[in-house]
Design an enzyme around this catalytic site. Structure first.
Site, short mmCIF file in Angstrom:
data_model
loop_
_atom_site.label_atom_id
_atom_site.label_comp_id
_atom_site.label_asym_id
_atom_site.label_seq_id
_atom_site.Cartn_x
_atom_site.Cartn_y
_atom_site.Cartn_z
N ASP A 215 -14.28 32.15 37.12
CA ASP A 215 -13.21 31.17 37.05
C ASP A 215 -12.53 30.95 38.40
OD1 ASP A 215 -11.20 29.61 35.27
OD2 ASP A 215 -9.90 31.02 36.33
N GLU A 270 -17.13 28.34 38.66
CA GLU A 270 -16.27 27.16 38.69
C GLU A 270 -15.76 27.06 40.11
OE1 GLU A 270 -12.38 25.39 36.35
OE2 GLU A 270 -12.37 27.47 37.03
#
Length: 567
Positions: A215, A270
């Protein structure tokens, strides 16, 4: 075949043969655990709920399950505020439940991907609590604390979730948070902090997880001058953030060397802010990660997509430009939906075209591209956005922060509500509809968030029983991509744009070892392609009838997808 084409195909074959990692064949499926399946009846999805639905996922044909954060958390940002990286959040079950899920998935040939959130943690994490209580502790060095003499934040940086990126502690210090104030950023400059994170990652890999979705990783390197940035006229804060900041690659090289490189795992980053020039460093053959999500061609609210040829052509150009670049240097994860975005039909189609042909044309367009396709829960049913009549019906912390900040800046409540309904993250987070029973079979209790009101008509039970449903098509499309004569070509073959003179058509070829597939997706009006009477092309997959004329013309009605074998 001319010499140039033959040499090109030989290069393609050699390249593919050298890079045929297992995960390049895989189809990934993203699970938002709160909203997938509730086994214990408390209204919140859980790990046992996922385990009981593994056969459903196996039948669909997916290989890797990315599960959004299940670590212990106060759930301010639905698990992206981690309070303990080594324990399962009790609302999702126990550590033993996760062990069972990993083992049962393995029995079905599936791997589990955990969500790794290491740019920040929760303000309830023991590291941060110790740092608050003991300013001179080792843990205080795990965060960015600053003091000021004027009772004002150290600079004017803005949080992505709205408002200032600094929050003041009771003793007068300020701490940095790129996201919500309950998510203090971790100080990657501190080698002791990095060691803690690496040891945690390795422990999970030792437990048998197949890898991680990582993330917000491009935010881990900061501008250590902490200088303010200019804001646009009328804006309270600067709009830029520190993504892919110089010096980040040293951190990411070390992360890979100390963790991922020691295992046969897959990592999906990401990574917003990655430029074409740095793509290979992130997702090349020797990059930091196996792949990164390709945000360059995905539709978003800054580039509205209309069902008009010119708009489709603009979207196609972004898509093709990105794919042509990435195939030279590495690998991408491709997607239509995720937990942070609106539903695909609402992003890409007018409401009048939220029908089977429209949704399956979208599916074919992205599923057969070069890269690793991700399916988000409910996407395989053709789920669409819901509607919320007031801000009190929103659950997402980002939506709530943006609402208040927008009102401060003079935007109207009506305008804000319209935008959040169209693009808000709650659209994708409604509980999964398993059947037409009360609460859609998701829970026997009260669901933590209301289901989409159309669940009696759009649910898994009905879709699986319908041979013409979107779900059945996804199952067939996944099987076509992975199995049979064309599996290698679709997994490892090159990408090449085709028929770009037709603005409403998204067409491309996939080539490998002398095999060529032509993928045609017609988002415009009725189209006729003339291949000539002597054509030896044949239809190998389609989302509806493909009509040939005796003269070798192929008729494509709106939202028809057809795959032709050309060799």
């Amino acid at each position: 075949m001319n010499t140039l084409n033959k040499q090109s195909e030989q290069r393609e074959s050699l390249l593919a043969a050298s890079q045929r990692q297992w995960w390049k064949r895989a189809v990934f499926y993203q699970i938002y655990p709160q909203s997938f399946n509730d086994e214990n009846g408390d209204g919140i999805g859980d790990l046992k709920g996922i385990t009981t639905k593994l056969d459903y996922l196996a039948e669909l044909g997916v290989d890797v399950l990315w599960i959004c954060p299940i670590f212990d958390s106060p759930m301010i940002d639905n698990g992206y505020d981690v309070a303990d990286y080594r324990s399962v959040n009790p609302i999702f079950g126990t550590d033993a439940d996760l062990d069972e899920l990993i083992a049962e998935a393995d029995k079905r040939g599936m791997k589990i991907l955990l969500d790794l959130v290491i740019n920040h943690c929760s303000d309830q994490h023991r590291w941060f609590q110790t740092a608050l209580e003991h300013p001179d502790s080792e843990e205080a060095g795990y965060f960015y604390f600053r003091a000021t003499d004027n009772n004002r934040p150290p600079n004017n940086w803005r949080s992505i979730f709205g408002g200032p990126a600094w929050t003041r502690t009771q003793d007068g210090r300020w701490y940095l948070h790129t996201f919500a104030k309950e998510q203090p950023d971790l100080n990657w400059e501190n080698p002791k902090l990095r060691r803690q994170l690496y040891d945690m990652v390795n422990d999970w890999l030792d437990k048998g997880v197949g890898g991680f979705r990582v993330d917000a990783i491009t935010f881990i390197k900061k501008d250590l001058t902490f200088a303010s940035r200019p804001a646009e006229p009328g804006k309270l804060y600067p709009i830029d953030h520190f993504q892919n900041y110089p010096g980040i690659h040293e951190f990411l090289d070390e992360l890979k060397r100390e963790t991922f490189a020691r295992y046969d795992c897959v990592t999906v980053a990401e990574a917003p802010g990655v430029s074409p020039d740095t793509f290979a460093e992130y997702a090349g053959p020797d990059g930091h990660f196996s792949m990164i999500f390709d945000f360059n061609w995905d539709h978003n609210k800054d580039v509205p997509l209309k069902n008009e040829p010119e708009s489709i052509a603009s979207w196609r150009k972004r898509m093709f430009d990105s794919l042509l670049h990435t195939q030279k240097y590495g690998w991408s994860a491709i997607f239509l939906e995720n937990h942070d975005q609106a539903r695909g039909p609402d992003k890409f189609l007018d409401k009048a075209n939220h029908h089977r042909d429209g949704v399956t044309c979208l599916a074919t367009t992205y599923m057969l591209l070069q890269g690793s396709p991700f399916v988000y829960q409910g996407q395989e049913l053709g789920m669409t956005n819901g509607f919320r009549g007031g801000i009190d019906e929103f659950y997402d912390v980002s939506a709530l922060n943006q609402w208040h900040e927008g009102l401060e800046q003079g935007r109207s409540a009506e305008e804000m509500l319209q935008e959040l309904n169209a693009y808000g993250r709650d659209n994708a987070r409604t509980p999964f509809p398993w059947n037409a029973e009360p609460n859609g079979g998701f829970t026997t209790g009260t669901p933590w968030m209301p289901l989409h009101p159309d669940y009696p008509n759009v649910n898994a039970e009905q879709a699986q029983a319908d041979e013409e449903s979107v779900w059945t098509f996804y199952k067939q499309l996944i099987a076509f991509r992975k199995k049979g004569a064309w599996g290698d070509t679709l997994a490892f073959g090159s990408f090449e744009p085709a028929y770009e003179k037709y603005p409403g058509l998204i067409a491309y070829r996939r080539r490998l070892d002398g095999q060529t597939l032509l993928v045609l997706n017609n988002f415009g009006g009725e189209l006729v392609l003339d291949f000539g009477a002597s054509t030896d092309r044949r239809v190998v997959f389609a989302n509806g009838e493909a009509e040939w004329t005796p003269g070798g013309e192929l008729k494509l009605p709106p939202y028809r997808s057809v795959v032709l074998a050309e060799s």
